[in-house]
Design a protein around this motif. Structure first.
Motif, PDB file in Angstrom:
ATOM      1  N   SER A 352     -10.463   1.480  15.042  1.00 16.62           N
ATOM      2  CA  SER A 352     -10.063  -0.071  15.216  1.00 16.62           C
ATOM      3  C   SER A 352      -8.616   0.253  15.508  1.00 16.62           C
ATOM      4  O   SER A 352      -8.045  -0.873  16.162  1.00 16.62           O
ATOM      5  CB  SER A 352     -10.204  -0.587  13.722  1.00 16.62           C
ATOM      6  OG  SER A 352      -9.520  -1.969  13.668  1.00 16.62           O
ATOM      7  N   MET A 353      -7.654   0.988  14.995  1.00 14.85           N
ATOM      8  CA  MET A 353      -6.303   0.892  15.299  1.00 14.85           C
ATOM      9  C   MET A 353      -6.022   1.492  16.830  1.00 14.85           C
ATOM     10  O   MET A 353      -5.314   0.830  17.501  1.00 14.85           O
ATOM     11  CB  MET A 353      -5.596   2.237  14.344  1.00 14.85           C
ATOM     12  CG  MET A 353      -5.656   1.741  13.077  1.00 14.85           C
ATOM     13  SD  MET A 353      -4.925   3.183  11.817  1.00 14.85           S
ATOM     14  CE  MET A 353      -3.379   3.464  12.461  1.00 14.85           C
ATOM     15  N   ALA A 354      -7.016   2.394  17.214  1.00 15.45           N
ATOM     16  CA  ALA A 354      -6.903   2.735  18.657  1.00 15.45           C
ATOM     17  C   ALA A 354      -7.329   1.667  19.769  1.00 15.45           C
ATOM     18  O   ALA A 354      -6.681   1.669  20.728  1.00 15.45           O
ATOM     19  CB  ALA A 354      -7.628   3.995  19.053  1.00 15.45           C
ATOM     20  N   ALA A 355      -8.182   0.737  19.284  1.00 17.12           N
ATOM     21  CA  ALA A 355      -8.536  -0.489  19.916  1.00 17.12           C
ATOM     22  C   ALA A 355      -7.671  -1.475  20.131  1.00 17.12           C
ATOM     23  O   ALA A 355      -7.531  -2.312  20.686  1.00 17.12           O
ATOM     24  CB  ALA A 355      -9.873  -0.838  19.483  1.00 17.12           C
ATOM     25  N   GLY A 356      -6.457  -1.470  19.055  1.00 16.98           N
ATOM     26  CA  GLY A 356      -5.301  -2.396  18.943  1.00 16.98           C
ATOM     27  C   GLY A 356      -5.212  -3.392  18.024  1.00 16.98           C
ATOM     28  O   GLY A 356      -4.696  -4.361  18.270  1.00 16.98           O
ATOM     29  N   ASN A 357      -5.752  -3.022  16.946  1.00 13.74           N
ATOM     30  CA  ASN A 357      -5.590  -4.066  15.719  1.00 13.74           C
ATOM     31  C   ASN A 357      -4.123  -3.964  15.432  1.00 13.74           C
ATOM     32  O   ASN A 357      -3.267  -3.129  15.999  1.00 13.74           O
ATOM     33  CB  ASN A 357      -6.408  -3.605  14.597  1.00 13.74           C
ATOM     34  CG  ASN A 357      -5.839  -2.227  13.720  1.00 13.74           C
ATOM     35  OD1 ASN A 357      -4.805  -2.026  13.805  1.00 13.74           O
ATOM     36  ND2 ASN A 357      -6.739  -1.669  12.914  1.00 13.74           N
ATOM     37  N   ARG A 358      -3.791  -5.140  14.815  1.00 13.13           N
ATOM     38  CA  ARG A 358      -2.343  -5.339  14.461  1.00 13.13           C
ATOM     39  C   ARG A 358      -2.091  -5.185  13.222  1.00 13.13           C
ATOM     40  O   ARG A 358      -0.949  -5.665  12.649  1.00 13.13           O
ATOM     41  CB  ARG A 358      -2.042  -6.946  14.864  1.00 13.13           C
ATOM     42  CG  ARG A 358      -2.002  -7.086  16.320  1.00 13.13           C
ATOM     43  CD  ARG A 358      -0.944  -6.243  17.325  1.00 13.13           C
ATOM     44  NE  ARG A 358      -0.976  -6.432  18.445  1.00 13.13           N
ATOM     45  CZ  ARG A 358      -0.333  -5.804  19.495  1.00 13.13           C
ATOM     46  NH1 ARG A 358       0.683  -4.927  18.993  1.00 13.13           N
ATOM     47  NH2 ARG A 358      -0.418  -5.824  20.671  1.00 13.13           N
ATOM     48  N   ALA A 359      -2.579  -4.478  12.556  1.00 11.53           N
ATOM     49  CA  ALA A 359      -2.149  -3.907  10.983  1.00 11.53           C
ATOM     50  C   ALA A 359      -0.898  -3.312  11.092  1.00 11.53           C
ATOM     51  O   ALA A 359      -0.480  -2.610  12.117  1.00 11.53           O
ATOM     52  CB  ALA A 359      -3.288  -3.318  10.315  1.00 11.53           C
ATOM     53  N   VAL A 360       0.022  -3.424  10.057  1.00  9.71           N
ATOM     54  CA  VAL A 360       1.210  -2.760   9.899  1.00  9.71           C
ATOM     55  C   VAL A 360       1.084  -1.501   9.418  1.00  9.71           C
ATOM     56  O   VAL A 360       1.344  -0.583  10.224  1.00  9.71           O
ATOM     57  CB  VAL A 360       2.380  -3.894   9.298  1.00  9.71           C
ATOM     58  CG1 VAL A 360       3.715  -3.002   9.047  1.00  9.71           C
ATOM     59  CG2 VAL A 360       2.635  -5.093   9.891  1.00  9.71           C
ATOM     60  N   LYS A 361       0.603  -1.426   8.152  1.00  5.74           N
ATOM     61  CA  LYS A 361       0.346  -0.056   7.703  1.00  5.74           C
ATOM     62  C   LYS A 361      -0.978  -0.344   6.736  1.00  5.74           C
ATOM     63  O   LYS A 361      -1.143  -1.341   6.114  1.00  5.74           O
ATOM     64  CB  LYS A 361       1.362   0.348   6.749  1.00  5.74           C
ATOM     65  CG  LYS A 361       2.381   1.342   7.627  1.00  5.74           C
ATOM     66  CD  LYS A 361       3.178   1.984   6.692  1.00  5.74           C
ATOM     67  CE  LYS A 361       4.218   3.139   7.392  1.00  5.74           C
ATOM     68  NZ  LYS A 361       3.408   4.051   7.909  1.00  5.74           N
ATOM     69  N   THR A 362      -1.853   0.706   6.437  1.00  4.57           N
ATOM     70  CA  THR A 362      -2.961   0.574   5.679  1.00  4.57           C
ATOM     71  C   THR A 362      -2.966   1.549   4.687  1.00  4.57           C
ATOM     72  O   THR A 362      -2.841   2.613   4.775  1.00  4.57           O
ATOM     73  CB  THR A 362      -4.301   0.630   6.352  1.00  4.57           C
ATOM     74  OG1 THR A 362      -4.262  -0.430   7.579  1.00  4.57           O
ATOM     75  CG2 THR A 362      -5.481   0.670   5.857  1.00  4.57           C
ATOM     76  N   PHE A 363      -3.215   1.013   3.383  1.00  8.89           N
ATOM     77  CA  PHE A 363      -3.291   1.967   2.399  1.00  8.89           C
ATOM     78  C   PHE A 363      -4.733   2.591   2.245  1.00  8.89           C
ATOM     79  O   PHE A 363      -5.626   1.858   2.267  1.00  8.89           O
ATOM     80  CB  PHE A 363      -3.241   1.032   0.933  1.00  8.89           C
ATOM     81  CG  PHE A 363      -3.273   1.765  -0.400  1.00  8.89           C
ATOM     82  CD1 PHE A 363      -2.420   2.640  -0.985  1.00  8.89           C
ATOM     83  CD2 PHE A 363      -4.665   1.845  -0.925  1.00  8.89           C
ATOM     84  CE1 PHE A 363      -2.717   3.233  -2.322  1.00  8.89           C
ATOM     85  CE2 PHE A 363      -5.108   2.394  -2.098  1.00  8.89           C
ATOM     86  CZ  PHE A 363      -3.915   3.172  -2.992  1.00  8.89           C
ATOM     87  N   ILE A 364      -4.741   3.836   2.103  1.00  9.27           N
ATOM     88  CA  ILE A 364      -6.080   4.640   1.957  1.00  9.27           C
ATOM     89  C   ILE A 364      -6.347   4.902   0.828  1.00  9.27           C
ATOM     90  O   ILE A 364      -5.499   5.635  -0.179  1.00  9.27           O
ATOM     91  CB  ILE A 364      -6.067   5.744   2.945  1.00  9.27           C
ATOM     92  CG1 ILE A 364      -5.700   5.528   4.330  1.00  9.27           C
ATOM     93  CG2 ILE A 364      -7.276   6.545   2.691  1.00  9.27           C
ATOM     94  CD1 ILE A 364      -6.413   4.509   5.073  1.00  9.27           C
ATOM     95  N   ASN A 365      -7.615   4.355   0.187  1.00  8.35           N
ATOM     96  CA  ASN A 365      -7.712   4.777  -1.054  1.00  8.35           C
ATOM     97  C   ASN A 365      -8.838   6.062  -1.147  1.00  8.35           C
ATOM     98  O   ASN A 365      -9.899   5.996  -0.604  1.00  8.35           O
ATOM     99  CB  ASN A 365      -8.795   3.537  -1.560  1.00  8.35           C
ATOM    100  CG  ASN A 365      -9.429   3.831  -3.106  1.00  8.35           C
ATOM    101  OD1 ASN A 365      -8.899   4.806  -3.691  1.00  8.35           O
ATOM    102  ND2 ASN A 365      -9.818   2.736  -3.580  1.00  8.35           N
ATOM    103  N   VAL A 366      -8.185   7.371  -1.587  1.00  5.84           N
ATOM    104  CA  VAL A 366      -8.750   8.354  -1.287  1.00  5.84           C
ATOM    105  C   VAL A 366      -9.763   8.719  -2.328  1.00  5.84           C
ATOM    106  O   VAL A 366     -10.362   9.834  -2.473  1.00  5.84           O
ATOM    107  CB  VAL A 366      -7.490   9.648  -1.605  1.00  5.84           C
ATOM    108  CG1 VAL A 366      -6.405   9.201  -0.284  1.00  5.84           C
ATOM    109  CG2 VAL A 366      -7.266   9.624  -2.693  1.00  5.84           C
ATOM    110  N   LYS A 367      -9.889   7.852  -3.219  1.00  6.95           N
ATOM    111  CA  LYS A 367     -10.748   7.962  -4.479  1.00  6.95           C
ATOM    112  C   LYS A 367     -12.198   7.071  -3.780  1.00  6.95           C
ATOM    113  O   LYS A 367     -13.362   7.008  -4.960  1.00  6.95           O
ATOM    114  CB  LYS A 367     -10.330   7.394  -5.756  1.00  6.95           C
ATOM    115  CG  LYS A 367      -9.182   8.099  -5.928  1.00  6.95           C
ATOM    116  CD  LYS A 367      -8.670   7.729  -7.524  1.00  6.95           C
ATOM    117  CE  LYS A 367      -7.300   8.382  -7.973  1.00  6.95           C
ATOM    118  NZ  LYS A 367      -6.881   7.643  -9.236  1.00  6.95           N
ATOM    119  N   ALA A 368     -12.268   6.401  -2.861  1.00 10.86           N
ATOM    120  CA  ALA A 368     -13.375   5.572  -2.411  1.00 10.86           C
ATOM    121  C   ALA A 368     -13.772   6.237  -1.162  1.00 10.86           C
ATOM    122  O   ALA A 368     -13.432   6.642  -0.369  1.00 10.86           O
ATOM    123  CB  ALA A 368     -12.646   4.224  -2.277  1.00 10.86           C
TER     124      ALA A 368
END
Length: 368
Positions: A352-368
């Motif tokens: 999705s990021m490579a396709a150009g979404n405009r999120a600033v930063k995304t928190f990755i929940n490593v427990k999920a």
């Protein structure tokens, strides 16, 4: 444990991996917060980074967490904190960490930067540790835990105050790069600063430039990001659609005392120079793709007496200063992290990021 493994161009997979045993001086961190980064997106698109990561390899580099295991170093003597004895511009020189620090122990809440210099080469001795000939990089933030090499433990593992949120602390690495960029640009109160780019790096430049008393204009893409720039202190935020908006006659307020290029495209590097006043400074902060070139007006640069600089990476003292800015409340994750995603779906997120979404930063929940 689960970890994201980069195999090549746009090929990242979340797999079960066997945690390795610790070598002397290493620590294992249970990751509590990991964040996406524009550099990781570039690596995902290219499939590698010549200096930072060669696949197949664990992936990601912005993290904070709790030490879950330690291994005593071969020599247990305390070592000076990062940057002890170096003489840098005041904005970095106020950084914490110049005193001796206790050895890390199980249960410590910490943040770790993604590299450590050797301390012995010409550049380290010249207080240019970001240019170290033997810079040791760390990857593996998109995982349940990570092993931190002994050199990074010694030079760039930082304890957190009890009230510091892991999500805030995980911003240390990109913020340290911005601290380095502020230093290289020698920003000071009263300057008119143009930031080209409204991604997380550009937005951090807005906060720190305003903190120093500068008047800030931002030009970038994405109305949501531009609204954030205004909220963080930019007096003017200009949408860029075609690139014509960056012509000197079209951009309100030009020419500027300082122009920060935080996009990393050759055309933006070229656009930055004519937007700078006589005697002004351009910081080519954004790294362009390998092999690209730019064409600059030599007459304009010479007769306008322009200063052109470029910023790369960070030093341990810049990391310490970044943590200080976070723990004093000047930088908050709420201003930069605008999404959350489970580790199990990380490949989908990067597509999705490579396709150009405009999120600033995304928190990755490593427990999920």
């Amino acid at each position: 444990m689960r970890a994201a493994i980069l195999y090549g161009q746009e090929d990242v997979r979340v797999e079960q991996v066997l945690p390795r045993a610790l070598a002397p001086g290493e620590v294992r961190i249970q990751i509590e917060a990991a964040l996406t980064c524009g550099t990781d997106l570039k690596v995902f698109k290219r499939g590698y980074h010549a200096r930072m990561i060669v696949p197949p390899a664990v992936f990601g580099h912005e993290l904070a967490g709790v030490i879950s295991e330690t291994q005593a170093p071969e020599e247990t003597a305390q070592t000076p904190g990062p940057g002890a004895g170096s003489a840098e511009h005041e904005f970095v020189a106020r950084a914490v960490g110049a005193s001796l620090r206790p050895a890390p122990k199980i249960g410590d809440r910490v943040v770790v930067a993604n590299s450590a210099p050797c301390g012995n080469c010409f550049y380290c001795r010249a207080n240019q540790e970001n240019l170290c000939d033997d810079l040791l990089f760390l990857n593996g933030a998109y995982a349940e835990s990570i092993v931190v090499p002994a050199r990074i433990v010694q030079k760039n593992l930082w304890p957190l105050k009890p009230g510091t949120a892991f999500r805030d602390a995980a911003l240390v690495e990109p913020l340290a790069c911005v601290v380095q960029g502020i230093e290289d640009a020698k920003l000071r109160a009263g300057q008119r600063v143009l930031v080209l780019g409204a991604g997380p790096i550009g937005l951090m430049f807005v906060v720190l430039a305003r903190q120093l008393g500068c008047t800030v204009t931002v030009a970038g893409r994405g109305e949501g990001r531009l609204q954030t720039a205004r909220r963080l202190g930019a007096e003017t935020a200009i949408p860029v659609v075609t690139g014509d908006e960056l012509e000197p006659g079209s951009l309100p307020g030009s020419p500027f005392d300082v122009v920060i290029e935080a996009v990393g495209k050759p055309e933006t590097w070229e656009a930055a120079v004519p937007l700078t006043r006589k005697g002004g400074l351009v910081n080519f902060f954004g790294g362009c793709p390998a092999g690209t070139k730019v064409a600059l007006d030599t007459g304009l640069i010479h007769y306008s007496n322009l200063t052109l600089v470029a910023s790369f990476h960070h030093t341990p003292r810049a990391v310490g200063r970044a943590l200080e800015l976070i723990e004093s409340g000047i930088i908050n994750a709420a201003d930069f992290v605008d999404g959350q995603w489970p580790l199990s779906r990380l490949p989908e997120l990067f597509q999705s990021m490579a396709a150009g979404n405009r999120a600033v930063k995304t928190f990755i929940n490593v427990k999920a």
